[in-house]
Design a protein around this motif. Sequence first.
Motif, short mmCIF file in Angstrom:
data_model
loop_
_atom_site.label_atom_id
_atom_site.label_comp_id
_atom_site.label_asym_id
_atom_site.label_seq_id
_atom_site.Cartn_x
_atom_site.Cartn_y
_atom_site.Cartn_z
N ALA A 1 -2.32 3.54 5.48
CA ALA A 1 -1.78 2.15 4.75
C ALA A 1 -1.85 0.88 5.68
N ARG A 2 -2.67 1.32 6.92
CA ARG A 2 -2.71 0.03 7.87
C ARG A 2 -3.72 -0.92 7.29
N ASP B 1 0.11 -8.03 12.03
CA ASP B 1 0.87 -7.73 13.09
C ASP B 1 0.50 -6.56 13.56
N PRO B 2 1.17 -5.96 14.58
CA PRO B 2 0.76 -4.56 15.57
C PRO B 2 0.81 -3.38 14.68
N LEU B 3 1.75 -3.50 13.63
CA LEU B 3 1.88 -2.21 12.65
C LEU B 3 0.84 -2.15 11.76
N GLY B 4 0.04 -3.25 11.49
CA GLY B 4 -0.89 -3.46 10.48
C GLY B 4 -0.20 -3.44 9.07
N ARG B 5 0.78 -4.18 8.95
CA ARG B 5 1.43 -4.40 7.29
C ARG B 5 1.43 -5.63 7.14
N ASP C 1 0.83 -1.18 0.05
CA ASP C 1 0.00 0.05 -0.05
C ASP C 1 0.80 1.29 -0.09
N PRO C 2 0.88 1.86 -0.96
CA PRO C 2 1.85 3.20 -1.15
C PRO C 2 1.61 4.13 -0.11
N ASP C 3 0.34 4.27 0.50
CA ASP C 3 -0.20 5.26 1.27
C ASP C 3 0.81 5.22 2.56
N GLU C 4 0.68 5.90 3.36
CA GLU C 4 1.53 5.84 4.59
C GLU C 4 0.37 6.29 5.98
#
Length: 673
Positions: free
Chosen positions: A293-294, A311-315, A286-289
């Motif tokens: 991007a989660r 994962d906790p970062l949503g990646r 996901d190129p958003d941030e």
Amino acid sequence: MPSVLGLLLAWLGGCGCAGRLGPPWPGSRGAPPQGWERPLLRSRRSWVWNQFFVIEEYAGPEPVLIGRLHSDVDRGEGRVKYVLTGEGAGTVFVIDERTGNVHVTKTLDREEKAQYTLLAQAVDRASNRPLEPPSEFIIKVQDINDNPPVFPDGPYHATVPEMSNVGTSVIQVTAHDADDPSYGNSAKLVYMVLEGLPFFSVDPQSGVVRTAIPNMDREAQAELLVVIQAKDMGGHAGGLSGSVTVTVTLSDVNDNPPKFPQNSYQFSVLETLPPGSPVGRLRAHDPDEGDNARLSYRLLDGDGPFAISTDPLGRDGILTISQPLDFERRQAYALRVEAANTRVDPLYIRQGPFKDVATVHVAVEDAAEPPAFARPSYQLGVPENSPPGTVVGKITASDLDTPSSTIRYSILPHSDPGRYFSISPQDGTLRTALPLDRETLAWHNLTVVATELDSPAQAAPVPVVVHALDVNDNVPELAPGTEPFICHGTVPGQLIQTIWALDRDEAGAGSRVTIHSPPGLGPSDLTVRDNEALAGLLARGRPKGGARMTPAEEGEVRENIISYDDEGGGEADTQAFDMAALQRPPPPGLPSGPPRLATCLAARLGRADADPRAPPYDSLQVYGYEGGGTPCGSLSPLGSSWGDSEGEGGDPGEWGPLFRTLAELYGGQEGPA
């Protein structure tokens, strides 16, 4: 030329090149200095002036004439002297005391000082007496365009959302010009974009920077540099200019859906890994941030031995095992995984859908496993006293990896310390190695181990419980302590003692035990009769005519039960009480009571004596619970007597029908001896 320039400067300062000092007149500034004599009155003054001008930044080869002061009292005779005082007098400005010409001696800067205030006066050269009162005048510094515009707050940094509409305000820049804004166009500024076209524009008058094109994409270029110029003189040629940079950052919006970089993934996992073990990670791009991007991941398929979490970062999506795997049952799985944005902006929903799906193939790898038994545990039985070699049962195990692999069986030595059993290494047949004795050891807890022949490290245990089944192999024995005695005065048919026989075999293992007097042995006036229950009855003689004893006579038992205190020993430590009355049958109409006390006590004592593992007991203690709340107090015969001197307890016959049985036992006539 200098004289011509001086005349030009003087002309710029006013309507003439000379100013005249007028005579004093009522209301004029200042008081005449002391000693000043009033000259002859004139009807008028030729000219009244109050200011001169000088152009800033001029640097000539000699002092520049900026004007001339002249008084009407000066008739050219040379007796008038001109005096100049005030700001810059004698340093910046000097005056010719004979002619009244005023010169500037140095370059002036309007931005440093815009004007000077001075006093001029005509005095008598000989006596220094004032000929006129002093006159005030101002010398103004004429502005020229000598200062470029500057941006005191630059360089600038601004942020604007990507994909903003055209004309969205980004920032306002402001320049300052030190020149005189009230004189000419030296300080009139105009703004323009030098760099940053065609993305941004600037308002020429206000300096507001705005977006100039739509759909600026942060993912294509997150930062842009804009150069803004401010030019004075209204932007015309010859004007001075200054510039500043504006760094514009495009902030992120959720305008990009997630996308897996590949359509399918391949993972492999050992079948022996426990649930919760990771299989692999997946990441959709996901190129958003930030939160835009989660992602969250989920399995689109139904039930299965796998689970996925984020994962906790949503990646990343973390694929794990949720149920035990079995290579022999299934070797591969195909899963569909979805990655989706957790937050979607309605303004950019047209860019969607904001999710993507990928296929995941998981291969289950075969692992070296120990043999697996047909059952998780075994419980077998074999009759006691069976000869060695008797088959107890068969233990079977197999190699799940290679079913044709050979298995070897063995018994862990510490689980069979007596070496009562053996097992066939080839087929797992369990046999007795020694005769078993149920009365000595009824249960045997074995551990059988199955080992792969070609891989000795692969071994598995299984619990095997063998029960020694009872057979009727024990002769009944009289209970210890059977030593009858007869008291004087015993009547015929009276029960003397109950005799117990003990059988170490289990109840029901053989026929019932009968007790009788061997023919021709023992005294003829004593008989032993089997009561077809648990004990034999020893009696003195039979009533004439063969009449049976009454139930009261059969049930009457006299035993002396001795209770010892905790210290033990000594006759003083004992208390005896007669239990015979408790064996009498209940009166008619009342339900039957518990079994005979003597029978119960004898049965329990016999079982305790026959149990080789039971600890020895030196005494038998009997406890009775009376209950509470009776109106007559304690009914215990211990330490109490009826009809004492204090009358405690009273006559039991007066207690009512509920205590009729006790009244018959204790309140009436004593029974037979």
